[in-house]
Design an enzyme around this catalytic site. Structure first.
Site, PDB file in Angstrom:
ATOM      1  N   SER A 107      -6.122   2.515   4.685  1.00 13.30           N
ATOM      2  CA  SER A 107      -5.542   1.885   3.499  1.00 13.30           C
ATOM      3  C   SER A 107      -6.615   1.155   2.700  1.00 13.30           C
ATOM      4  CB  SER A 107      -4.422   0.921   3.898  1.00 13.30           C
ATOM      5  OG  SER A 107      -3.508   0.738   2.847  1.00 13.30           O
ATOM      6  N   SER A 112       0.792  -1.236   0.000  1.00 16.11           N
ATOM      7  CA  SER A 112       0.000   0.000   0.000  1.00 16.11           C
ATOM      8  C   SER A 112       0.818   1.277   0.000  1.00 16.11           C
ATOM      9  CB  SER A 112      -0.947   0.008   1.203  1.00 16.11           C
ATOM     10  OG  SER A 112      -2.061  -0.812   0.957  1.00 16.11           O
ATOM     11  N   LYS A 115       0.079   3.572  -2.761  1.00 18.72           N
ATOM     12  CA  LYS A 115      -1.008   4.549  -2.677  1.00 18.72           C
ATOM     13  C   LYS A 115      -0.477   5.975  -2.621  1.00 18.72           C
ATOM     14  CE  LYS A 115      -4.634   1.657  -0.556  1.00 18.72           C
ATOM     15  NZ  LYS A 115      -4.036   0.319  -0.396  1.00 18.72           N
TER      16      LYS A 115
END
Length: 390
Positions: A159, A101, A104
């Site tokens: 997340s 993640s 991101k």
């Protein structure tokens, strides 16, 4: 002298300069020499060598009296000054690894400027249909209306891959967002990153590097919205009937699960998948300096080891102020330094980052210290978040 990896523009410029000097050499020699004297040799073109950041092992250039770099187990890591972009130390900085993640950060850099935070959107079934099994979720529901700012809280705090899917749909779709993220990475000079799934979910061929993730994190700190979201400890997320609290899963920010909060931490993004292990991009402010650190997949300890290794690297970075020469730059520019005692490095690998046309090397946006202080001060204790992959 530090050997830095030059970008293509530098190579071309140096080649042209060298050719010009060589062409002028005979005329200059003739003008400054007596008849019959041998002409002095023409000036030699000095070409930059490959960046030490492409070498394996730990790369650092210590002055005498500098603290030793901590021994950490991560497969790859990097510590840099967020203001100047100078890389203070790194290990296998360009090793391509699954980012989980932390990818991101690139998603936010790409999509945040395109969607006003106050925009409202009612979620459709097809926007959530392809969320990967086992994904981390914030709890986005079909048929519910959300503000874009709510969805960004879901991305940064929980997340939430479900929030990413909805935002990507608003940005033109999954494939369009993937392509735009790839373009954004190249524009920033992040050449190790290959985007397959914008939420960071494990996908064949999806990779990034400690260098690239530090570039994304640093770039994010220049965006006030990104900086605010990544430093938010807790928020309310809309639910059926009433909102519920969500909390940031970055333990260095919240102090949860026995991890001591890091003083001056600004935030940024953590991640986990079974393929990537634990990953983290973090930034902290202390004594007028802002540092950014990347830690990818520690090989010892449990799931919280990524935070402790980041803590050690941040502590070292702040303690080494003025006592190390940079070994590279997040700007992709060649770094010059004073002579200093150096740590031996291994043989260089091939590769070259492009120059980043969008960076000026200036300090991080004003107010980062305030954002960091606010993030550390706010300690709301909420537990309503779901963890998973990506």
């Amino acid at each position: 002298m530090i050997t830095g990896l030059s970008h293509r523009a530098t190579l071309a410029t140096c080649a042209l300069c060298a050719a010009g000097l060589l062409a002028l050499a005979p005329a200059t020699a003739a003008a400054g020499s007596r008849a019959g004297d041998p002409a002095p040799p023409p000036p030699r073109a000095v070409m930059p060598g490959p960046s030490v950041l492409y070498r394996s092992g730990t790369q650092v250039r210590l002055h005498r009296g500098a603290p030793e770099v901590p021994e950490v187990s991560a497969l790859s890591w990097l510590v840099a000054d967020a203001g100047s972009g100078e890389v203070l130390a790194a290990s296998d900085a360009h090793r391509r690894l699954p980012p989980a993640s932390t990818l991101k950060t690139l998603f936010a850099l790409t999509v945040l400027p395109e969607l006003p935070g106050g925009l409202q959107h009612t979620v459709r079934y097809e926007e959530l249909a392809d969320v990967g099994e086992g994904s981390s979720l914030v709890g986005v529901e079909e048929g519910h209306t959300y503000q874009v700012s709510d969805l960004w809280h879901g991305v940064f705090l929980s997340s939430g891959n479900d929030a990413v899917h909805v935002l990507a749909a608003l940005n033109g779709g999954w494939r369009t967002t993937t392509a735009r993220m790839q373009e954004k990475a190249r524009a920033l000079g992040a050449l190790d990153t290959h985007v397959v799934s914008p939420d960071g979910y494990d996908s064949p061929g999806q990779v990034s590097s400690a260098f690239d993730l530090a570039v994304f994190g640093r770039a994010g700190l220049h965006n006030p919205d990104f900086a605010r979201y990544c430093g938010t400890v807790a928020a309310s997320f809309p639910g059926d009937g009433s909102p519920y609290p969500i909390e940031n899963t970055n333990r260095l920010l919240t102090g949860e699960d026995g991890v001591a909060p890091y003083p001056g931490l600004i935030g940024i993004k953590n991640g986990y998948t079974s393929n990537a292990g634990n990953t983290l991009v973090a930034a902290a402010h202390r004594g007028g300096r802002t540092l950014v650190v990347t830690v990818m997949n520690p090989q010892t300890g449990g799931g919280l080891e990524v935070y402790e290794e980041a803590r050690q690297l941040l502590d070292w970075g702040f303690a080494s102020a003025g006592l190390v020469d940079p070994v590279g730059s997040l700007d992709g520019l060649r770094v010059k330094s004073r002579p200093a005692a150096t740590v031996p490095v291994a043989a260089a690998a091939s590769g070259s980052p492009d120059d980043d046309p969008g960076w000026s090397g200036t300090a991080v946006v004003a107010g980062l210290s305030g954002i960091g202080a606010a993030a550390v001060a706010l300690r709301l204790r909420s537990r309503h978040h779901r963890t998973g992959q990506g």
